[in-house]
Enzyme design. Structure first.
Site, short mmCIF file in Angstrom:
data_model
loop_
_atom_site.label_atom_id
_atom_site.label_comp_id
_atom_site.label_asym_id
_atom_site.label_seq_id
_atom_site.Cartn_x
_atom_site.Cartn_y
_atom_site.Cartn_z
N GLY A 16 66.01 74.87 -11.74
CA GLY A 16 66.95 75.24 -12.79
C GLY A 16 66.65 74.54 -14.10
O GLY A 16 65.77 73.67 -14.19
N ASP A 17 67.34 74.97 -15.16
CA ASP A 17 67.23 74.37 -16.49
C ASP A 17 65.84 74.46 -17.07
O ASP A 17 65.41 73.60 -17.85
CB ASP A 17 67.71 72.90 -16.47
CG ASP A 17 69.12 72.78 -15.95
OD1 ASP A 17 69.92 73.71 -16.19
OD2 ASP A 17 69.44 71.77 -15.30
N LYS B 155 65.76 79.25 -19.40
CA LYS B 155 65.98 80.69 -19.23
C LYS B 155 66.77 81.27 -20.40
O LYS B 155 66.43 82.31 -20.94
CB LYS B 155 66.73 80.97 -17.91
CG LYS B 155 65.96 80.52 -16.67
CD LYS B 155 66.78 80.67 -15.41
CE LYS B 155 67.92 79.70 -15.27
NZ LYS B 155 67.56 78.29 -15.12
N GLY C 232 74.16 76.62 -17.02
CA GLY C 232 74.34 76.27 -18.43
C GLY C 232 73.08 76.72 -19.13
O GLY C 232 72.02 76.14 -18.91
N HIS C 233 73.17 77.78 -19.91
CA HIS C 233 71.99 78.35 -20.58
C HIS C 233 72.11 78.09 -22.07
O HIS C 233 73.02 78.59 -22.73
CB HIS C 233 71.89 79.85 -20.28
CG HIS C 233 71.62 80.15 -18.83
ND1 HIS C 233 71.47 81.41 -18.32
CD2 HIS C 233 71.43 79.31 -17.77
CE1 HIS C 233 71.22 81.34 -17.02
NE2 HIS C 233 71.20 80.08 -16.66
N GLN D 40 70.09 79.31 -12.25
CA GLN D 40 69.50 78.29 -11.37
C GLN D 40 67.98 78.48 -11.30
O GLN D 40 67.38 78.92 -12.26
CB GLN D 40 70.14 78.30 -9.98
CG GLN D 40 71.58 77.81 -9.95
CD GLN D 40 72.58 78.85 -10.39
OE1 GLN D 40 72.64 79.95 -9.88
NE2 GLN D 40 73.43 78.51 -11.36
N ARG E 189 75.26 65.49 -16.59
CA ARG E 189 74.57 64.49 -15.77
C ARG E 189 73.10 64.35 -16.19
O ARG E 189 72.48 65.34 -16.60
CB ARG E 189 74.60 64.92 -14.29
CG ARG E 189 75.95 64.87 -13.65
CD ARG E 189 75.90 65.37 -12.22
NE ARG E 189 75.59 66.79 -12.15
CZ ARG E 189 75.41 67.46 -11.01
NH1 ARG E 189 75.50 66.83 -9.86
NH2 ARG E 189 75.15 68.74 -11.02
P1 GDP Z 1 68.43 77.11 -18.58
O1 GDP Z 1 69.55 76.72 -17.69
O2 GDP Z 1 67.21 77.51 -17.83
O3 GDP Z 1 68.82 78.15 -19.59
O4 GDP Z 1 68.03 75.80 -19.39
P2 GDP Z 1 69.05 74.73 -20.06
O5 GDP Z 1 69.59 75.32 -21.30
O6 GDP Z 1 69.99 74.20 -19.07
O7 GDP Z 1 68.04 73.54 -20.35
C1 GDP Z 1 66.93 73.68 -21.16
C2 GDP Z 1 67.05 72.67 -22.30
O8 GDP Z 1 65.81 72.54 -22.96
C3 GDP Z 1 68.03 73.11 -23.38
O9 GDP Z 1 68.60 71.99 -23.96
C4 GDP Z 1 67.13 73.84 -24.37
O10 GDP Z 1 67.66 73.84 -25.68
C5 GDP Z 1 65.90 73.00 -24.30
N1 GDP Z 1 64.62 73.69 -24.53
C6 GDP Z 1 64.25 74.95 -24.18
N2 GDP Z 1 62.95 75.14 -24.46
C7 GDP Z 1 62.49 74.00 -24.99
C8 GDP Z 1 61.20 73.57 -25.45
O11 GDP Z 1 60.20 74.28 -25.40
N3 GDP Z 1 61.12 72.28 -25.93
C9 GDP Z 1 62.19 71.44 -25.98
N4 GDP Z 1 62.01 70.21 -26.44
N5 GDP Z 1 63.41 71.82 -25.55
C10 GDP Z 1 63.55 73.07 -25.05
P1 IMO Z 2 70.99 76.85 -14.64
O1 IMO Z 2 71.25 78.33 -14.57
C1 IMO Z 2 70.33 73.09 -12.57
C2 IMO Z 2 72.47 72.50 -8.78
C3 IMO Z 2 73.54 71.44 -8.74
C4 IMO Z 2 73.46 71.04 -7.28
C5 IMO Z 2 73.18 72.37 -6.58
C6 IMO Z 2 74.41 73.07 -6.06
O2 IMO Z 2 71.55 76.19 -15.84
O3 IMO Z 2 69.53 76.57 -14.43
P2 IMO Z 2 76.51 74.31 -7.09
O4 IMO Z 2 77.35 74.00 -8.28
O5 IMO Z 2 75.80 75.61 -7.18
O6 IMO Z 2 77.26 74.13 -5.81
O7 IMO Z 2 75.38 73.16 -7.09
O8 IMO Z 2 72.55 73.19 -7.55
N1 IMO Z 2 72.63 73.52 -9.86
C7 IMO Z 2 71.90 73.57 -10.96
N2 IMO Z 2 70.92 72.73 -11.40
N3 IMO Z 2 70.64 74.20 -13.26
C8 IMO Z 2 71.59 75.05 -12.81
O9 IMO Z 2 71.83 76.24 -13.40
C9 IMO Z 2 72.30 74.74 -11.64
N4 IMO Z 2 73.30 75.32 -10.94
C10 IMO Z 2 73.50 74.56 -9.85
O10 IMO Z 2 73.25 70.37 -9.60
O11 IMO Z 2 72.35 70.20 -7.08
MG MG Z 3 70.85 75.11 -17.40
#
Ligand code: GDP
Ligand code: IMO
Ligand code: MG
Length: 419
Positions: A12-13, A16, A40-41, A221, A300
């Site tokens: 995840g993260d 996306k 969290g996107h 995720q 976190r």
């Molecule tokens: P998602 O859950 O897959 O949509 O990703 P998140 O938003 O949770 O986490 C990605 C984080 O990295 C966010 O804070 C974005 O703003 C940041 N981000 C995305 N692409 C880049 C990149 O190429 N470089 C940097 N430094 N940050 C990025």
């Molecule tokens: P995005 O879409 C990162 C993780 C939680 C935990 C496990 C189970 O932003 O990439 P849950 O709340 O589903 O019962 O948690 O999955 N987790 C994520 N980690 N990005 C996410 O979503 C996540 N959604 C759940 O931290 O380990």
């Molecule tokens: Mg995220």
């Protein structure tokens, strides 16, 4: 006509939200297919930084239609807050439709999540505590309430019945709670859900496909958090993989074209569970600090480590990834030698796959590549990037046998290169 899927290949993260936002100009419809407000996107453009939890990441593009699919679980309170946060921005929100078949997260689902985690003690999953697991349990247990039920005359009755069942389980856990405030907020927030059109999204999407519309299915995720193929039990409760787009939207597999797989140039994980390449040294601290690796939903600190090729290859196979997207290469700037995990040592044997018993005893085997010093965030053209960065990309393409078609070097829309 095309239905493409975009999903995360790690834990995840991966970024996306950013890439869905960037790609939305190519699509008529953006449809979220699973997960809920555990996601969290993050999107950044025109000086705005915004985090979405339930709402698809095409929401800031005029003319785009955004659909919350049947595979998603919705917390009305969080949804209402998301709408309020968007209203505060100086950007118009595009159209949003909600599947009648999407399940509702009840206040007691959140309590059950907390009670279950508490009971697990040090073996807890590290859930985001948004009620995801208990809501999907009620869905598969055939007890859940759906968006389409809100308008039914017996909705309150069905709610009370499910709540009673939940309270029995909470009592079994000996879990203390105060429901009254949460519950009245929950019922009030249903009004916000009522303001949007509730549709049978599978029919809507079938017609859109017939009309030749372009559709992007947005995952939440990542593959290693998938309920079947992730590092069970340290996973989420839905199918995060490409197949989840079929069940989470009602689109047949033969309608799918490209599968875009997103990965970070390194690796992160938030919550508990195995993470073979996790770092506890300076390089890991660098990734956390420069990459600002804090959860977009819970705040976190994310665990950080080197990129893991056996895990990525596994994810590419399971999803049938056709195109890769590499995020956050900028974060590795300044690290002298970059390590890539190519194999694991597992009980004295060199292996190149994630074994069933991945929870223990896996030691990564690394190959070292040259790092780069230049600040990639300032790049105007990918060609101007240092040679060792190009070499890193080519190395990964070779190893993963899949082209990297997008390279992201910063959180902003503009810091994106198409290859
Ligand atoms: P998602 O859950 O897959 O949509 O990703 P998140 O938003 O949770 O986490 C990605 C984080 O990295 C966010 O804070 C974005 O703003 C940041 N981000 C995305 N692409 C880049 C990149 O190429 N470089 C940097 N430094 N940050 C990025
Ligand atoms: P995005 O879409 C990162 C993780 C939680 C935990 C496990 C189970 O932003 O990439 P849950 O709340 O589903 O019962 O948690 O999955 N987790 C994520 N980690 N990005 C996410 O979503 C996540 N959604 C759940 O931290 O380990
Ligand atoms: Mg995220």
């Amino acid at each position: 006509m095309a239905v493409d899927v975009l999903l995360g290949l790690q834990w995840g993260d991966e970024g996306k939200g950013k890439i869905v936002d960037v790609l939305t100009t190519n699509y008529d419809i953006i449809a979220r297919f699973q997960g809920g407000p555990n996601a969290g996107h993050t999107l950044e453009f025109d000086g705005i930084k915004h985090v979405l939890h339930t709402i698809p990441s095409g929401i800031f593009h005029k003319g785009a239609i955004n659909i919350i699919g049947n595979g998603v679980v919705i917390d009305p309170i969080i949804f209402e807050n998301e709408i309020k946060e968007i209203d505060k921005l100086d950007v118009e929100m595009s159209e949003l439709l909600i599947s009648k078949k999407a399940h509702l997260i009840l206040p007691t689902h959140k309590l059950l999540d907390a009670a279950s985690e508490k009971a697990k003690g040090k073996n807890k999953i590290g859930s985001t505590l948004k009620g995801i697991g208990p809501t999907y349990m009620d869905k598969t247990g055939r007890n859940g309430l759906r968006v389409g039920d809100i308008s039914a005359s017996n909705f309150k009755e069905r709610y009370e019945k499910l709540k009673r069942k939940h309270i029995q389980i909470l009592n079994f856990y000996d879990f203390e709670y105060d429901l009254s405030e949460l519950e009245s907020k929950w019922f009030a927030s249903l009004d916000t859900i009522r303001k949007f059109e509730h549709i049978e999204s599978e029919h809507y999407l079938h017609n859109a496909i017939k009309e030749g519309k372009n559709i992007l299915a947005e995952g939440a995720q990542g593959t290693l958090l998938d309920i079947d193929f992730g590092s069970y039990p340290f996973v989420t409760s839905s199918n995060t993989i490409a197949a989840g787009a079929c069940t989470g939207l009602g689109i047949a597999p033969n309608k799918m074209e490209d599968v875009f797989g997103i990965f970070k140039a390194y690796c992160t994980r938030v919550g508990s569970g195995p993470f073979p390449t996790e770092l506890f040294d300076e390089a890991g601290a660098h990734m956390g600090k420069v990459g600002n690796e804090f959860g977009a939903t819970t705040g976190r600190a994310r665990r950080c480590g080197w990129i893991d090729l056996p895990a990525l290859k596994y994810a590419i196979n399971i999803n049938g990834v056709t195109k890769l997207m590499m995020m956050k290469g900028d974060v590795l700037s300044g690290i002298d030698k970059i390590k890539v995990c190519t194999h694991y040592n597992f009980n004295g044997q060199k292996i190149d796959y994630l074994p069933f018993e991945a929870n223990d005893g896996l030691t990564p085997i690394f190959q070292e590549l040259e790092g780069w010093k230049e600040d990639l965030m300032k790049l105007e053209k990918l060609e101007d990037a240092p040679q060792s960065f190009h070499d890193y990309i080519s190395y990964l393409e070779r190893e993963l046998e899949t082209p990297i078609t997008i390279v992201s070097v910063g959180p902003d829309r503009k810091q994106t290169f198409f290859k």
